[in-house]
Design a protein around this motif. Structure first.
Motif, PDB file in Angstrom:
ATOM      1  N   LYS A  50      50.679  61.469  54.355  1.00 26.37           N
ATOM      2  CA  LYS A  50      50.772  61.626  52.905  1.00 26.37           C
ATOM      3  C   LYS A  50      49.388  61.865  52.303  1.00 26.37           C
ATOM      4  N   GLN A  51      48.401  61.090  52.754  1.00 26.06           N
ATOM      5  CA  GLN A  51      47.043  61.246  52.252  1.00 26.06           C
ATOM      6  C   GLN A  51      46.479  62.626  52.600  1.00 26.06           C
ATOM      7  N   LYS A  52      46.766  63.069  53.804  1.00 24.90           N
ATOM      8  CA  LYS A  52      46.297  64.381  54.244  1.00 24.90           C
ATOM      9  C   LYS A  52      46.922  65.485  53.400  1.00 24.90           C
ATOM     10  N   LYS A  53      48.201  65.334  53.124  1.00 28.30           N
ATOM     11  CA  LYS A  53      48.924  66.313  52.302  1.00 28.30           C
ATOM     12  C   LYS A  53      48.352  66.355  50.890  1.00 28.30           C
ATOM     13  N   GLU A  54      48.079  65.159  50.336  1.00 29.27           N
ATOM     14  CA  GLU A  54      47.515  65.090  48.987  1.00 29.27           C
ATOM     15  C   GLU A  54      46.115  65.700  48.949  1.00 29.27           C
ATOM     16  N   GLU A  55      45.328  65.461  49.990  1.00 25.22           N
ATOM     17  CA  GLU A  55      43.977  66.013  50.063  1.00 25.22           C
ATOM     18  C   GLU A  55      44.005  67.540  50.149  1.00 25.22           C
ATOM     19  N   LEU A  56      44.928  68.057  50.954  1.00 25.01           N
ATOM     20  CA  LEU A  56      45.072  69.515  51.064  1.00 25.01           C
ATOM     21  C   LEU A  56      45.504  70.129  49.729  1.00 25.01           C
ATOM     22  N   ALA A  57      46.413  69.441  49.050  1.00 21.26           N
ATOM     23  CA  ALA A  57      46.871  69.920  47.737  1.00 21.26           C
ATOM     24  C   ALA A  57      45.722  69.895  46.729  1.00 21.26           C
ATOM     25  N   LYS A  58      44.895  68.858  46.805  1.00 22.72           N
ATOM     26  CA  LYS A  58      43.749  68.732  45.907  1.00 22.72           C
ATOM     27  C   LYS A  58      42.736  69.836  46.166  1.00 22.72           C
ATOM     28  N   GLN A  59      42.480  70.127  47.431  1.00 18.57           N
ATOM     29  CA  GLN A  59      41.542  71.191  47.795  1.00 18.57           C
ATOM     30  C   GLN A  59      42.061  72.555  47.348  1.00 18.57           C
ATOM     31  N   LYS A  60      43.364  72.762  47.497  1.00 18.47           N
ATOM     32  CA  LYS A  60      43.968  74.024  47.068  1.00 18.47           C
ATOM     33  C   LYS A  60      43.868  74.182  45.553  1.00 18.47           C
ATOM     34  N   MET A  61      44.147  73.079  44.845  1.00 18.29           N
ATOM     35  CA  MET A  61      44.045  73.089  43.382  1.00 18.29           C
ATOM     36  C   MET A  61      42.624  73.406  42.954  1.00 18.29           C
ATOM     37  N   LEU A  62      41.656  72.765  43.610  1.00 15.80           N
ATOM     38  CA  LEU A  62      40.248  72.972  43.285  1.00 15.80           C
ATOM     39  C   LEU A  62      39.841  74.424  43.538  1.00 15.80           C
ATOM     40  N   LYS A  63      40.292  74.959  44.656  1.00 18.48           N
ATOM     41  CA  LYS A  63      39.965  76.349  45.005  1.00 18.48           C
ATOM     42  C   LYS A  63      40.528  77.314  43.968  1.00 18.48           C
ATOM     43  N   ASN A  64      41.786  77.117  43.594  1.00 18.01           N
ATOM     44  CA  ASN A  64      42.425  77.993  42.600  1.00 18.01           C
ATOM     45  C   ASN A  64      41.763  77.870  41.227  1.00 18.01           C
ATOM     46  N   LYS A  65      41.428  76.638  40.851  1.00 18.46           N
ATOM     47  CA  LYS A  65      40.810  76.410  39.546  1.00 18.46           C
ATOM     48  C   LYS A  65      39.418  77.018  39.491  1.00 18.46           C
ATOM     49  N   LEU A  66      38.669  76.887  40.577  1.00 18.16           N
ATOM     50  CA  LEU A  66      37.330  77.478  40.624  1.00 18.16           C
ATOM     51  C   LEU A  66      37.405  78.994  40.505  1.00 18.16           C
ATOM     52  N   ALA A  67      38.365  79.585  41.195  1.00 23.30           N
ATOM     53  CA  ALA A  67      38.547  81.041  41.128  1.00 23.30           C
ATOM     54  C   ALA A  67      38.913  81.467  39.705  1.00 23.30           C
ATOM     55  N   GLU A  68      39.774  80.689  39.059  1.00 21.37           N
ATOM     56  CA  GLU A  68      40.201  80.994  37.693  1.00 21.37           C
ATOM     57  C   GLU A  68      39.029  80.912  36.714  1.00 21.37           C
ATOM     58  N   LEU A  69      38.233  79.855  36.832  1.00 15.43           N
ATOM     59  CA  LEU A  69      37.099  79.667  35.925  1.00 15.43           C
ATOM     60  C   LEU A  69      36.016  80.721  36.159  1.00 15.43           C
ATOM     61  N   ASN A  70      35.786  81.065  37.419  1.00 15.90           N
ATOM     62  CA  ASN A  70      34.812  82.115  37.727  1.00 15.90           C
ATOM     63  C   ASN A  70      35.237  83.451  37.135  1.00 15.90           C
ATOM     64  N   LYS A  71      36.529  83.720  37.200  1.00 16.86           N
ATOM     65  CA  LYS A  71      37.069  84.959  36.639  1.00 16.86           C
ATOM     66  C   LYS A  71      36.871  84.995  35.123  1.00 16.86           C
ATOM     67  N   LYS A  72      37.139  83.868  34.473  1.00 14.91           N
ATOM     68  CA  LYS A  72      36.963  83.784  33.019  1.00 14.91           C
ATOM     69  C   LYS A  72      35.498  83.981  32.640  1.00 14.91           C
ATOM     70  N   LEU A  73      34.592  83.354  33.387  1.00 21.62           N
ATOM     71  CA  LEU A  73      33.167  83.483  33.093  1.00 21.62           C
ATOM     72  C   LEU A  73      32.676  84.916  33.316  1.00 21.62           C
ATOM     73  N   SER A  74      33.234  85.582  34.308  1.00 22.43           N
ATOM     74  CA  SER A  74      32.858  86.978  34.576  1.00 22.43           C
ATOM     75  C   SER A  74      33.265  87.870  33.403  1.00 22.43           C
ATOM     76  N   LYS A  75      34.459  87.649  32.868  1.00 25.03           N
ATOM     77  CA  LYS A  75      34.922  88.427  31.715  1.00 25.03           C
ATOM     78  C   LYS A  75      34.045  88.164  30.494  1.00 25.03           C
ATOM     79  N   ILE A  76      33.676  86.919  30.303  1.00 25.04           N
ATOM     80  CA  ILE A  76      32.810  86.560  29.177  1.00 25.04           C
ATOM     81  C   ILE A  76      31.442  87.235  29.322  1.00 25.04           C
ATOM     82  N   GLU A  77      30.929  87.263  30.538  1.00 24.00           N
ATOM     83  CA  GLU A  77      29.639  87.908  30.784  1.00 24.00           C
ATOM     84  C   GLU A  77      29.696  89.398  30.462  1.00 24.00           C
TER      85      GLU A  77
END
Length: 217
Positions: A50-77
């Motif tokens: 369960k902990q491993k599954k939650e950690e993988l989900a957290k890493q996936k969420m972080l990866k997707n969120k980072l990609a989303e924020l980077n995309k937004k910052l690129s458009k702003i630039e």
């Protein structure tokens, strides 16, 4: 008769003896302990999974969120660079403005010469008046053209000012998202720190554009 009943009697005595009972209870206890250990091991495995599954989900969420924020910052630039380029163009006189200035100077020079001739020769006074009237009309046209250009320039500056305000608000919203993300991950996360550095650079660009706009308004 006695011989046939003897084995049964001995067996009943054996099962009833304290020694046999103790050994039998001990075997049951060992078996029960074994089952308890197995259950605990299975529970630990489930918890780890369960902990491993939650950690993988957290890493996936972080990866997707980072990609989303980077995309937004690129458009702003991109938007900020577009605004910077437009404001830079406003700060330089255009070729058309330079050409109009040259034509105005050329038009004024013959008028001065004509006026001088009129002072010397009264016989051509009517021609001089016509020339002055034409010159005045041309100058009025140039003034009107300058006013139209100024109004158009002001309208364009207002448009870029609106875009700058909207872009600045978008940058603030992304900054808040980064703060929220930082609470869910380590504050020292390299990727989050990289996003914060990008925000600082873009905030500096916003301030530079605001300063340029104030100079042009």
């Amino acid at each position: 008769m006695f011989k046939k009943g003897l084995p049964i009697l001995l067996a009943s005595m054996l099962f009833a003896s304290p020694t046999f009972a103790a050994k039998h209870d001990g075997a049951k206890h060992v078996q029960k302990s074994y089952l308890v250990v197995k259950k605990e091991e299975a529970k630990k495995k489930q918890e780890l999974a369960k902990q491993k599954k939650e950690e993988l989900a957290k890493q996936k969420m972080l990866k997707n969120k980072l990609a989303e924020l980077n995309k937004k910052l690129s458009k702003i630039e991109v938007r900020l660079n577009e605004i910077s380029t437009a404001l830079e163009a406003f700060s330089k006189p255009t070729e058309q403005q330079a050409e109009q200035t040259t034509q105005s100077e050329q038009t004024t020079q013959p008028t001065e010469e004509t006026t001088q001739v009129v002072n010397e020769q009264d016989s051509v006074a009517v021609t001089t008046q016509d020339s002055v009237a034409v010159t005045t009309t041309e100058q009025s046209t140039v003034v009107q053209s300058d006013e139209d250009d100024e109004a158009e320039k002001q309208e364009e500056l207002d448009k870029w000012f609106g875009k700058l305000v909207a872009t600045s608000n978008q940058l603030k919203a992304v900054k808040n998202e980064i703060r929220a993300l930082e609470k869910r991950v380590s504050k020292n996360d390299v990727n989050v720190q990289a996003l914060k550095e990008k925000v600082k650079v873009l905030e500096e660009k916003v301030q530079q554009n605001k300063k340029k706009l104030l100079e042009l308004l």
